[in-house]
Design an enzyme around this catalytic site. Structure first.
Site, PDB file in Angstrom:
ATOM      1  N   ASP A   6      -1.773   8.911 -10.780  1.00 10.76           N
ATOM      2  CA  ASP A   6      -1.813   7.998 -11.679  1.00 10.76           C
ATOM      3  C   ASP A   6      -0.554   7.774 -12.013  1.00 10.76           C
ATOM      4  O   ASP A   6      -0.228   6.333 -12.347  1.00 10.76           O
ATOM      5  CB  ASP A   6      -2.913   8.414 -12.886  1.00 10.76           C
ATOM      6  CG  ASP A   6      -4.358   8.414 -12.753  1.00 10.76           C
ATOM      7  OD1 ASP A   6      -4.768   7.949 -11.290  1.00 10.76           O
ATOM      8  OD2 ASP A   6      -5.139   9.019 -13.203  1.00 10.76           O
ATOM      9  N   HIS A  37      -4.515  14.487  -9.649  1.00 12.49           N
ATOM     10  CA  HIS A  37      -4.783  12.988  -9.810  1.00 12.49           C
ATOM     11  C   HIS A  37      -4.050  12.507 -11.077  1.00 12.49           C
ATOM     12  O   HIS A  37      -3.805  11.354 -11.125  1.00 12.49           O
ATOM     13  CB  HIS A  37      -6.313  12.757 -10.161  1.00 12.49           C
ATOM     14  CG  HIS A  37      -7.143  12.876  -8.696  1.00 12.49           C
ATOM     15  ND1 HIS A  37      -7.371  11.909  -7.798  1.00 12.49           N
ATOM     16  CD2 HIS A  37      -7.781  14.017  -8.235  1.00 12.49           C
ATOM     17  CE1 HIS A  37      -7.955  12.388  -6.930  1.00 12.49           C
ATOM     18  NE2 HIS A  37      -8.387  13.545  -7.276  1.00 12.49           N
ATOM     19  N   GLU A  58      -4.609   2.383  -4.202  1.00 14.03           N
ATOM     20  CA  GLU A  58      -3.516   2.409  -4.163  1.00 14.03           C
ATOM     21  C   GLU A  58      -2.666   0.978  -3.506  1.00 14.03           C
ATOM     22  O   GLU A  58      -1.638   1.114  -3.051  1.00 14.03           O
ATOM     23  CB  GLU A  58      -2.709   3.482  -3.507  1.00 14.03           C
ATOM     24  CG  GLU A  58      -3.028   3.661  -2.040  1.00 14.03           C
ATOM     25  CD  GLU A  58      -4.730   4.267  -1.715  1.00 14.03           C
ATOM     26  OE1 GLU A  58      -4.633   4.882  -0.460  1.00 14.03           O
ATOM     27  OE2 GLU A  58      -5.236   4.572  -2.803  1.00 14.03           O
ATOM     28  N   ASP A  62       0.890  -1.125  -0.152  1.00 11.69           N
ATOM     29  CA  ASP A  62      -0.122  -0.003  -0.037  1.00 11.69           C
ATOM     30  C   ASP A  62       0.730   1.183   0.052  1.00 11.69           C
ATOM     31  O   ASP A  62       1.720   1.455   0.661  1.00 11.69           O
ATOM     32  CB  ASP A  62      -0.969  -0.008   1.180  1.00 11.69           C
ATOM     33  CG  ASP A  62      -1.969   1.173   1.047  1.00 11.69           C
ATOM     34  OD1 ASP A  62      -2.975   0.667   0.609  1.00 11.69           O
ATOM     35  OD2 ASP A  62      -1.880   2.146   1.621  1.00 11.69           O
ATOM     36  N   ASN A 106      -2.277  13.083  -4.349  1.00  9.15           N
ATOM     37  CA  ASN A 106      -3.395  13.591  -5.110  1.00  9.15           C
ATOM     38  C   ASN A 106      -3.860  15.042  -4.900  1.00  9.15           C
ATOM     39  O   ASN A 106      -3.974  15.872  -5.759  1.00  9.15           O
ATOM     40  CB  ASN A 106      -4.517  12.641  -5.032  1.00  9.15           C
ATOM     41  CG  ASN A 106      -4.473  11.578  -5.973  1.00  9.15           C
ATOM     42  OD1 ASN A 106      -3.870  11.432  -6.864  1.00  9.15           O
ATOM     43  ND2 ASN A 106      -5.079  10.082  -5.578  1.00  9.15           N
TER      44      ASN A 106
END
Length: 296
Positions: free
Chosen positions: A190, A186, A217, A173, A181
């Protein structure tokens, strides 16, 4: 042609049918057993119908059952191990009992879509593989998606337990991903996920190991045949690779760390859900004790 002479017709003209199909068999659709017809007597073989094409369980879409209920002939394409099979089923009446004649043909390289035969793209097998890939790949990170995980992990567990081998999974994680973000947007988030997936892929051992995007994530790494010690080596390799990696996007240097939870098992009685929950608990131990660490 009357149904009661269909079997005799097939037996007397096998050469014709064998040119069209690889497997011709009579099946009891209720018991899913393959039958032989010898001297007006039905004899049960010691195999299940679905074993013929390498499956270990009844097809979800069993057209033999459908043909039995509707008294109609059905056809379908079955995809297995990158091969395609055309299966035709037709109901027949034998000794006052409805049975199913199943005709199976491998069509991996011989079944085409449309009128053009001048390219690989028109092979139905290629179309099936492309569609299947779309359903099991995460479009952002180009690794397996949640559906891929749900389909593949139970199979790998079953195979390992059958071989009396351990299996390990690693939950990964990204730490404080929301901050990425919020600060960079974002699009950058990504980018980070895609680059991180690439880092993880570089650390697995062989073609048997795989990585899937578990959600958001969070990633799942599966290592069939590996015990906890071997899984720890791979997790440490991933941890180091992420620490060394420079995540640079739009001239922004983004520092990323990740937390890892490892679970290994040889317990044949463990369920997929229990296995995942154990790894998830180890991951949350890592996150709740400071993040950027490995717990096993």
């Amino acid at each position: 042609m009357d149904n009661d002479i269909t079997i005799d017709f097939i037996e007397n003209n096998l050469n014709i049918f064998h040119k069209l199909y690889d497997v011709i068999r009579v099946v009891d659709p209720i018991t899913k057993r393959v039958l032989l017809y010898n001297g007006n007597t039905l004899v049960e073989k010691a195999s299940s119908c679905f074993n013929e094409i390498g499956k270990e369980s009844i097809c979800d879409n069993c057209i033999s059952i459908r043909a039995l209920k509707d008294k109609k002939t059905y056809m379908k394409i079955e995809s297995l191990d990158n091969k395609s099979y055309l299966i035709t089923v037709l109901p027949i009446e034998v000794n006052n009992k409805t049975l199913i004649v199943e005709l199976i043909k491998e069509t991996t390289d011989s079944l085409f879509y449309g009128h053009s035969l001048d390219g690989k793209g028109c092979k139905v097998n290629n179309i099936i593989n492309d569609l299947k890939l779309m359903t099991i790949r995460d479009s952002l990170t180009d690794i397996g998606n949640r559906r891929f995980i749900d389909e593949t992990l139970p199979i790998d567990m079953k195979v390992c337990f059958k071989k009396d081998e351990p299996i390990s999974i690693i939950m990964v994680d990204v730490d404080y991903f929301k901050r990425v973000n919020d600060r960079f947007g974002h699009t950058t988030g990504d980018f980070v996920l895609k680059e991180l997936a690439g880092c993880l892929k570089q650390c697995i051992r062989n073609k048997k190991d795989w990585i899937g995007r578990y959600g958001g994530e969070e990633f799942l790494v599966c290592i069939p045949g590996a015990d906890e010690k071997a899984a720890l080596v791979i997790a440490e390799r991933m941890h180091e690779r992420i620490a060394e990696k420079k995540f640079i996007h739009n001239n922004e240097d983004i520092k990323i760390t990740a937390s890892f939870g490892i679970c290994s098992t040889s317990n044949k009685d463990i369920t997929v859900e229990e296995f995942l929950n154990l790894a998830d608990k180890k991951l949350y131990e890592a996150k709740n004790s400071g993040r950027n660490k490995i717990v096993f």
